[in-house]
Write an enzyme that holds these catalytic residues in place. Structure first.
Site, PDB file in Angstrom:
ATOM      1  N   GLY A  84       0.747  -5.195   1.021  1.00 51.99           N
ATOM      2  CA  GLY A  84      -0.442  -5.058   0.392  1.00 51.99           C
ATOM      3  C   GLY A  84      -0.371  -5.641  -0.962  1.00 51.99           C
ATOM      4  O   GLY A  84      -1.274  -6.220  -1.730  1.00 51.99           O
ATOM      5  N   GLU A 103      -0.818  -9.258  -0.372  1.00 54.50           N
ATOM      6  CA  GLU A 103      -2.139  -9.403  -0.167  1.00 54.50           C
ATOM      7  C   GLU A 103      -2.920  -9.497  -1.375  1.00 54.50           C
ATOM      8  O   GLU A 103      -3.857 -10.275  -1.579  1.00 54.50           O
ATOM      9  CB  GLU A 103      -2.686  -8.637   1.004  1.00 54.50           C
ATOM     10  CG  GLU A 103      -2.107  -8.685   2.226  1.00 54.50           C
ATOM     11  CD  GLU A 103      -2.388  -7.463   3.335  1.00 54.50           C
ATOM     12  OE1 GLU A 103      -2.020  -6.309   2.981  1.00 54.50           O
ATOM     13  OE2 GLU A 103      -2.941  -7.769   4.382  1.00 54.50           O
ATOM     14  N   GLU A 112       5.040  -5.244   6.884  1.00 54.78           N
ATOM     15  CA  GLU A 112       4.279  -3.984   7.468  1.00 54.78           C
ATOM     16  C   GLU A 112       5.136  -3.733   9.168  1.00 54.78           C
ATOM     17  O   GLU A 112       5.015  -2.683   9.659  1.00 54.78           O
ATOM     18  CB  GLU A 112       2.840  -4.360   7.935  1.00 54.78           C
ATOM     19  CG  GLU A 112       2.212  -4.249   6.555  1.00 54.78           C
ATOM     20  CD  GLU A 112       1.930  -5.707   5.869  1.00 54.78           C
ATOM     21  OE1 GLU A 112       2.970  -6.327   5.902  1.00 54.78           O
ATOM     22  OE2 GLU A 112       1.104  -5.459   4.700  1.00 54.78           O
ATOM     23  N   ALA A 132       0.775  -1.141  -0.291  1.00 55.40           N
ATOM     24  CA  ALA A 132      -0.039  -0.122   0.140  1.00 55.40           C
ATOM     25  C   ALA A 132       0.875   1.026   0.010  1.00 55.40           C
ATOM     26  O   ALA A 132       2.258   1.209   0.360  1.00 55.40           O
ATOM     27  CB  ALA A 132      -0.935  -0.074   1.382  1.00 55.40           C
TER      28      ALA A 132
HETATM   29  C1  HXC Z   1       4.986   4.257  -1.253  1.00 54.68           C
HETATM   30  C2  HXC Z   1       6.921   3.470  -1.969  1.00 54.68           C
HETATM   31  C3  HXC Z   1       6.587   1.983  -1.792  1.00 54.68           C
HETATM   32  C4  HXC Z   1       5.451   2.060  -0.840  1.00 54.68           C
HETATM   33  C5  HXC Z   1       8.424   1.880  -2.615  1.00 54.68           C
HETATM   34  N1  HXC Z   1       8.158   3.199  -2.818  1.00 54.68           N
HETATM   35  N2  HXC Z   1       7.513   1.102  -1.997  1.00 54.68           N
HETATM   36  N3  HXC Z   1       6.280   4.399  -1.983  1.00 54.68           N
HETATM   37  N4  HXC Z   1       4.613   3.204  -0.870  1.00 54.68           N
HETATM   38  N5  HXC Z   1       4.853   0.983  -0.274  1.00 54.68           N
HETATM   39  C6  HXC Z   1       8.941   4.225  -3.518  1.00 54.68           C
HETATM   40  C7  HXC Z   1       9.996   4.546  -2.703  1.00 54.68           C
HETATM   41  O1  HXC Z   1       9.952   5.307  -1.860  1.00 54.68           O
HETATM   42  C8  HXC Z   1      10.983   5.125  -3.885  1.00 54.68           C
HETATM   43  O2  HXC Z   1      10.584   6.490  -4.256  1.00 54.68           O
HETATM   44  C9  HXC Z   1      10.519   4.317  -4.994  1.00 54.68           C
HETATM   45  O3  HXC Z   1       9.416   3.488  -4.862  1.00 54.68           O
HETATM   46  C10 HXC Z   1      11.532   3.272  -5.303  1.00 54.68           C
HETATM   47  O4  HXC Z   1      11.869   2.315  -4.074  1.00 54.68           O
HETATM   48  P1  HXC Z   1      13.266   2.435  -3.339  1.00 54.68           P
HETATM   49  O5  HXC Z   1      13.163   2.127  -1.934  1.00 54.68           O
HETATM   50  O6  HXC Z   1      14.374   3.466  -3.785  1.00 54.68           O
HETATM   51  O7  HXC Z   1      13.929   0.870  -3.980  1.00 54.68           O
HETATM   52  P2  HXC Z   1      14.642  -0.058  -3.522  1.00 54.68           P
HETATM   53  O8  HXC Z   1      15.972   0.475  -2.764  1.00 54.68           O
HETATM   54  O9  HXC Z   1      15.183  -1.244  -4.658  1.00 54.68           O
HETATM   55  O10 HXC Z   1      13.826  -1.105  -2.429  1.00 54.68           O
HETATM   56  C11 HXC Z   1      12.735  -1.639  -3.085  1.00 54.68           C
HETATM   57  C12 HXC Z   1      11.947  -1.966  -1.697  1.00 54.68           C
HETATM   58  C13 HXC Z   1      11.593  -1.005  -0.784  1.00 54.68           C
HETATM   59  C14 HXC Z   1      12.556  -3.120  -0.891  1.00 54.68           C
HETATM   60  C15 HXC Z   1      10.557  -2.634  -2.085  1.00 54.68           C
HETATM   61  O11 HXC Z   1      11.079   0.009  -1.611  1.00 54.68           O
HETATM   62  C16 HXC Z   1      10.718  -0.948   0.256  1.00 54.68           C
HETATM   63  O12 HXC Z   1      10.782  -1.541   1.564  1.00 54.68           O
HETATM   64  N6  HXC Z   1       9.176  -0.354   0.250  1.00 54.68           N
HETATM   65  C17 HXC Z   1       8.337  -0.831   1.252  1.00 54.68           C
HETATM   66  C18 HXC Z   1       7.843  -1.928   1.298  1.00 54.68           C
HETATM   67  C19 HXC Z   1       6.861  -2.077   2.160  1.00 54.68           C
HETATM   68  O13 HXC Z   1       6.965  -1.746   3.565  1.00 54.68           O
HETATM   69  N7  HXC Z   1       5.390  -2.461   1.950  1.00 54.68           N
HETATM   70  C20 HXC Z   1       4.470  -2.367   2.869  1.00 54.68           C
HETATM   71  C21 HXC Z   1       3.394  -1.321   2.937  1.00 54.68           C
HETATM   72  S1  HXC Z   1       2.290  -1.275   4.001  1.00 54.68           S
HETATM   73  P3  HXC Z   1      11.374   7.829  -4.504  1.00 54.68           P
HETATM   74  O14 HXC Z   1      10.528   8.796  -4.697  1.00 54.68           O
HETATM   75  O15 HXC Z   1      12.242   7.868  -3.176  1.00 54.68           O
HETATM   76  O16 HXC Z   1      12.228   7.470  -5.894  1.00 54.68           O
HETATM   77  C22 HXC Z   1       1.145  -1.960   3.279  1.00 54.68           C
HETATM   78  C23 HXC Z   1       0.040  -2.218   4.309  1.00 54.68           C
HETATM   79  C24 HXC Z   1      -1.318  -2.999   3.433  1.00 54.68           C
HETATM   80  O17 HXC Z   1       1.278  -2.483   2.427  1.00 54.68           O
HETATM   81  C25 HXC Z   1      -2.528  -2.945   4.149  1.00 54.68           C
HETATM   82  C26 HXC Z   1      -3.756  -3.060   3.329  1.00 54.68           C
HETATM   83  C27 HXC Z   1      -4.151  -1.759   2.799  1.00 54.68           C
END
Ligand code: HXC
Length: 257
Positions: free
Chosen positions: A108, A111, A131, A65
């Site tokens: 997400g 999911e 998360e 998400a």
């Molecule tokens: C918003 C995101 C994002 C996310 C990545 N980006 N994931 N933006 N929401 N979930 C953005 C980064 O900020 C970055 O933007 C760009 O995408 C590239 O990501 P990087 O981090 O620079 O890439 P990398 O170093 O290759 O790392 C990849 C990654 C990492 C390991 C996937 O991005 C990451 O850990 N993302 C978050 C994963 C996460 O925590 N997901 C769960 C979210 S909570 P910029 O502008 O800096 O280039 C969830 C709850 C669901 O999903 C509940 C139901 C609704």
């Protein structure tokens, strides 16, 4: 219909939806999820389409998400906007939905893949529920669907301690159906969707519905549900056609009636 965050195509009888926010690894904002549900519903209602495929790009199916969108929200805002209600629509499609996953399927994203009926993965796919690193837990079914797919021991590790699964591990633990090289996973997912789309449509629909009831019902309730659908299919032209074709050693011609 044109969308801002997704792309739609039809390949033979498979409706394909590409998540299309590549700059943020297909982070799933509310607008994208609403578009995805609308596009799926349109394919679900389209007689020319027999099954759907949801994909991202080779680097990311979806990295979860949209954290930027969620970060400032209060609990009351999350509750009153019912941020996740749009997600529920994805699992309500009557036709089969296949996730074609390459790269990150996190939070997400994982999911969403699990809401689909089957998952076809590329060798680079990574599944996880990170998360916990954000001080939250999965909110779109992760704690419920993952345990049913991989069992309690592994689900606990994935959800409590951010254990990630490679494509091969996900296959080994029963989360994904098939794993292919990155240059062919999407074609294979579309091939699978088209194979299913070529089968008797009402039987496919009732088969999906019956299998999914196993999530919700006791065994005896589920068996009764299955049996009613089984008997019902004897009222369809396709049942007569399928059995006649078998007995006459010819290919069946399905009508979806
Ligand atoms: C918003 C995101 C994002 C996310 C990545 N980006 N994931 N933006 N929401 N979930 C953005 C980064 O900020 C970055 O933007 C760009 O995408 C590239 O990501 P990087 O981090 O620079 O890439 P990398 O170093 O290759 O790392 C990849 C990654 C990492 C390991 C996937 O991005 C990451 O850990 N993302 C978050 C994963 C996460 O925590 N997901 C769960 C979210 S909570 P910029 O502008 O800096 O280039 C969830 C709850 C669901 O999903 C509940 C139901 C609704």
């Amino acid at each position: 219909m044109s969308y801002e965050y997704i792309l739609t195509e039809v390949h033979d009888r498979a409706g394909l939806i590409r998540l299309n926010r590549p700059r943020v690894l297909n982070a799933l904002n509310v607008a994208l999820m609403n578009e995805l549900a609308d596009a799926l519903a349109a394919f679900d209602a389209d007689e020319a389409v027999g099954a759907m495929v949801i994909t991202g790009n080779n680097r990311a199916f979806a990295a979860g998400a949209d954290i930027e969108e969620m970060a400032p929200r209060s609990a009351v805002e999350m509750l009153t906007a019912d941020m996740i209600s749009g997600w529920d629509r994805i699992a309500q499609m009557r036709k089969p939905v296949i996730a074609a996953v390459s790269g990150y399927a996190l939070g997400g994203g994982c999911e969403l893949a699990m809401m689909c009926d089957m998952i076809v993965a590329s060798e680079t796919a990574v599944f996880g529920q990170p998360e916990i690193n954000l001080g939250i837990i999965p909110g779109a079914g992760g704690t419920q669907r993952l345990i049913r797919a991989v069992g309690k021991a592994l689900a606990m590790e994935i959800i409590l301690n951010d254990r990630r699964l490679s494509a091969d591990e996900a296959y080994q633990f029963g989360l994904v159906n098939r794993v292919y090289p990155v240059d062919s996973y999407l074609d294979e997912a579309l091939r699978l969707a088209n194979e299913i789309a070529a089968r008797a449509p009402i039987a496919v629909r009732l088969a999906k519905e019956s299998v999914n009831k196993a999530y919700e019902m006791t065994l005896s309730e589920g068996l009764a549900f299955e049996r009613r659908n089984f008997y019902f299919l004897f009222s369809t032209e396709d049942q007569k056609e399928g059995m006649d074709a078998f007995l006459k050693r010819r290919d069946p011609q399905w009508k979806g009636r």
